[in-house]
Design an enzyme around this catalytic site. Sequence first.
Site, PDB file in Angstrom:
ATOM      1  N   THR A  18       2.590  -1.580   7.555  1.00 54.25           N
ATOM      2  CA  THR A  18       2.450  -0.151   7.223  1.00 54.25           C
ATOM      3  C   THR A  18       0.881   0.076   7.194  1.00 54.25           C
ATOM      4  OG1 THR A  18       4.261  -0.398   5.740  1.00 54.25           O
ATOM      5  CG2 THR A  18       2.886   1.653   5.583  1.00 54.25           C
ATOM      6  N   ARG A  55      18.760  -5.906   7.484  1.00 50.01           N
ATOM      7  CA  ARG A  55      18.181  -4.936   6.531  1.00 50.01           C
ATOM      8  C   ARG A  55      19.560  -4.228   6.153  1.00 50.01           C
ATOM      9  NH1 ARG A  55      13.589  -2.781   5.270  1.00 50.01           N
ATOM     10  NH2 ARG A  55      12.472  -3.729   7.281  1.00 50.01           N
ATOM     11  N   GLY A  89       0.804  -1.180   0.162  1.00 48.15           N
ATOM     12  CA  GLY A  89      -0.203   0.019   0.014  1.00 48.15           C
ATOM     13  C   GLY A  89       0.790   1.453  -0.146  1.00 48.15           C
ATOM     14  N   HIS A 140      13.633  -8.023  10.890  1.00 49.03           N
ATOM     15  CA  HIS A 140      14.400  -7.330   9.740  1.00 49.03           C
ATOM     16  C   HIS A 140      15.771  -6.730  10.324  1.00 49.03           C
ATOM     17  CE1 HIS A 140      10.558  -7.480   8.605  1.00 49.03           C
ATOM     18  NE2 HIS A 140      10.004  -6.383   8.842  1.00 49.03           N
ATOM     19  N   ASP A 167       8.254 -12.855   6.358  1.00 52.72           N
ATOM     20  CA  ASP A 167       7.729 -11.428   6.190  1.00 52.72           C
ATOM     21  C   ASP A 167       6.763 -11.562   4.745  1.00 52.72           C
ATOM     22  OD1 ASP A 167       7.055  -8.784   6.291  1.00 52.72           O
ATOM     23  OD2 ASP A 167       8.898  -7.948   5.320  1.00 52.72           O
ATOM     24  N   ARG A 181       8.575   5.265   7.704  1.00 51.07           N
ATOM     25  CA  ARG A 181       7.243   5.104   7.543  1.00 51.07           C
ATOM     26  C   ARG A 181       6.614   4.714   8.884  1.00 51.07           C
ATOM     27  NH1 ARG A 181       7.831  -0.314   4.104  1.00 51.07           N
ATOM     28  NH2 ARG A 181       9.716  -0.005   5.140  1.00 51.07           N
TER      29      ARG A 181
END
Length: 392
Positions: free
Chosen positions: A109, A237, A79, A234, A293, A173
């Site tokens: 999110t 990353r 999204g 995560h 994920d 975010r």
Amino acid sequence: MMPIDDRPPSLLTLLRVGRIFAPQPLEATDILIADGRIAALGRDIEVPRGWPVRVVEARDLTAVPAFIDQHVHVTGGGGEGGCGTRCPEITAHEIASMGIGTVVGVLGTDGISRSPADLLAKVRGLRDEGISAYMYTGSYRVPPPTLTGDVQRDLAWIPEVIGLGELAISDHRSSQPRQDEIARLVSEARVGAMLAGKRGICHFHLGDGKRGLEPLRRLLTETEIPPEQVIPTHVNRHRALLEEAADYALTFDANVDVTAFDDADEDDLSGFGAVSLLLQRGVPVTRITMSSDCNGSLPEFDARGAYIGMRVAGNSTLMADWQRLVREEVLPLEQALGLISGHVARVLGLDDQKGRLAVGFDADVTLLDDDLQPQQTIVAGKRLYARDGSPT
């Protein structure tokens, strides 16, 4: 929908396999299942004549605890690029085909077009299809969206809710929560879980921001919250964050969750590479878990944070990275199993029923071939997946 088994029900199931890793290797080669639980383990188990038993012959396969994925966007993630970039839901077949018997659903999110109520409905739908499914209440956002209007009540009154997450930190975010807000939310989750007899972990999404794990370091240093209450995910990353995760795990004797990224830029940042590095840095294998994920978005942003594209994450990479750890002898099978079964069960507070093949535990069993490929997935004694297409 999963295929419907229309054969007469059997009260007992007897699995006859080649080997059993429980996760430790056992002398037993038979698993007797009754009422969705393991009733007995042994060799050449005999069931009295006339008892309603279904015998499954799988002498060429190895039985292991069914895998647990603690981070799945079961309703679809995404999204970030508008409504047209929402990811699809995952199916029970997609879950079971990877040997996974238990999932924990997350929102991520988008806590606006998708809600905790949507997530709960999906979790209950997966349960109806045989998957053992749970959920975190909340999303990236602070204050988090909930089912009852309160984090404590969600944990106390909704059986499927086993934690709070995924709360986003060190990410453009996220809601950029203050340190006191993080402490308050973790405390709310802890107390709500205590009232319900749950672990009530807080599952933290780590972005690639410069603060890294500092908010969680401060939480564990400045408050009485125990390290087991928070799970950063995560952590692979980027390389600096992974190195920080190793130090964090060692400093606080804490758990860290590696993501099997489909789009890892470097092998060192894959699930395989991240687990290997954490082990090299001295992090005990019991403090490491892996998740997929799955069905979340893999968005791309430019240097100014503008969305430029995305892909949808799958769960096949989780299996591939895990298999590679065994094949390249980074870990023996019995230790590697903990990364996606036993350690995960402990982290989630489900280790009294899942993550082991033992009498009284849930009959969640994955049958692997010699190449470590899942051939059958059994959850609560019911076969949900068979690679050869035989009836489930």
